[in-house]
Enzyme design. Sequence first.
Site, PDB file in Angstrom:
ATOM      1  N   SER A 107       0.839  -1.195   0.000  1.00 25.12           N
ATOM      2  CA  SER A 107       0.000   0.000   0.000  1.00 25.12           C
ATOM      3  C   SER A 107       0.882   1.256   0.000  1.00 25.12           C
ATOM      4  O   SER A 107       1.774   1.382  -0.834  1.00 25.12           O
ATOM      5  CB  SER A 107      -0.965  -0.041   1.180  1.00 25.12           C
ATOM      6  OG  SER A 107      -1.994   0.916   1.039  1.00 25.12           O
ATOM      7  N   HIS A 158      -6.770  -6.142  -0.888  1.00 20.30           N
ATOM      8  CA  HIS A 158      -5.691  -5.188  -0.624  1.00 20.30           C
ATOM      9  C   HIS A 158      -4.893  -5.646   0.591  1.00 20.30           C
ATOM     10  O   HIS A 158      -5.439  -5.791   1.679  1.00 20.30           O
ATOM     11  CB  HIS A 158      -6.304  -3.808  -0.352  1.00 20.30           C
ATOM     12  CG  HIS A 158      -5.305  -2.707  -0.216  1.00 20.30           C
ATOM     13  ND1 HIS A 158      -4.765  -2.048  -1.304  1.00 20.30           N
ATOM     14  CD2 HIS A 158      -4.741  -2.132   0.877  1.00 20.30           C
ATOM     15  CE1 HIS A 158      -3.937  -1.115  -0.887  1.00 20.30           C
ATOM     16  NE2 HIS A 158      -3.894  -1.158   0.431  1.00 20.30           N
ATOM     17  N   ASP A 218      -8.577  -5.989  -5.606  1.00 18.74           N
ATOM     18  CA  ASP A 218      -8.189  -4.919  -4.694  1.00 18.74           C
ATOM     19  C   ASP A 218      -9.204  -3.780  -4.785  1.00 18.74           C
ATOM     20  O   ASP A 218      -9.359  -3.174  -5.841  1.00 18.74           O
ATOM     21  CB  ASP A 218      -6.796  -4.403  -5.064  1.00 18.74           C
ATOM     22  CG  ASP A 218      -6.202  -3.446  -4.044  1.00 18.74           C
ATOM     23  OD1 ASP A 218      -6.971  -2.685  -3.422  1.00 18.74           O
ATOM     24  OD2 ASP A 218      -4.968  -3.442  -3.882  1.00 18.74           O
TER      25      ASP A 218
END
Length: 280
Positions: A102, A260, A232
Amino acid sequence: MSERLIDADGVRLCTESFGDRADPPVLLIMGTGASMLWWEEGFCRMLAEGGRFVIRYDHRDTGRSATYEPGRPGYTGADLVEDAVGVLDAYEIPAAHLVGVSAGGAFAQLVALNHADRVLSLTLISTSPAVPGDRELPPPAEEFMGCVSSARVDWSQAASVIDHLVDYARVLAGVRRAFDETATRDLVRRDVERANDFTALRNHDVLPDGEQSREPLSSISAPTLVIHGTADPMFPLGHGEALAREIPAARLLPVEDAGHGVDRADWKTIVHAILAQTRR
């Protein structure tokens, strides 16, 4: 394995290492709002057992690292990028393989642009290009935006914060996977209880960018692997595809139905890919 408090250019950061220092070093960089516990111990041990010296660490305002007054972080996103280099300095590691998820993947890109000599390779998980460019990226999924816009949390109450973070993790996991609420709630509870000040997590939501690199991703010279879930909800697969197009010779590993982050169901796949990438 033991936690170690380090000084990174005057900032106290909590770190933890796994494995033999003689093995190739791998620095794990978590996303904002998440401590190093989200690089779960079992995942770190799998990498270490594969012959890697693994380091994870708490960002500022997470875990046992330095905390700031909520709403007044006193640092920028650029400072978090430099913290990664500070961890390497504290461990006297000239260069390491960087693995970021991320926002941690964005930080890893920026380290590779600003400090190319400190990066042996990049593995970018569930992330997006860290610098502006002429590209059209798909927007977040509706369920993700709905979770963000409808969030109601009492930051003075640990139970409310835990419920909020579990709900957020559920959305990030995506709609194509079963969500393990029991395991996630246990992880979130430990994260909140361990934090110096769990209310300081909010600082990551108001963090200014600071002075960031303006070099294009095509300037990255480190061998790069992009790992991205096909489901995601925050950064749809197009974000990972853009990274793989723009970073020279980057490879893309789509993970079918993954959301994610680093799901336990994908640990073997991701660890195998990282071990192969860090042999280069």
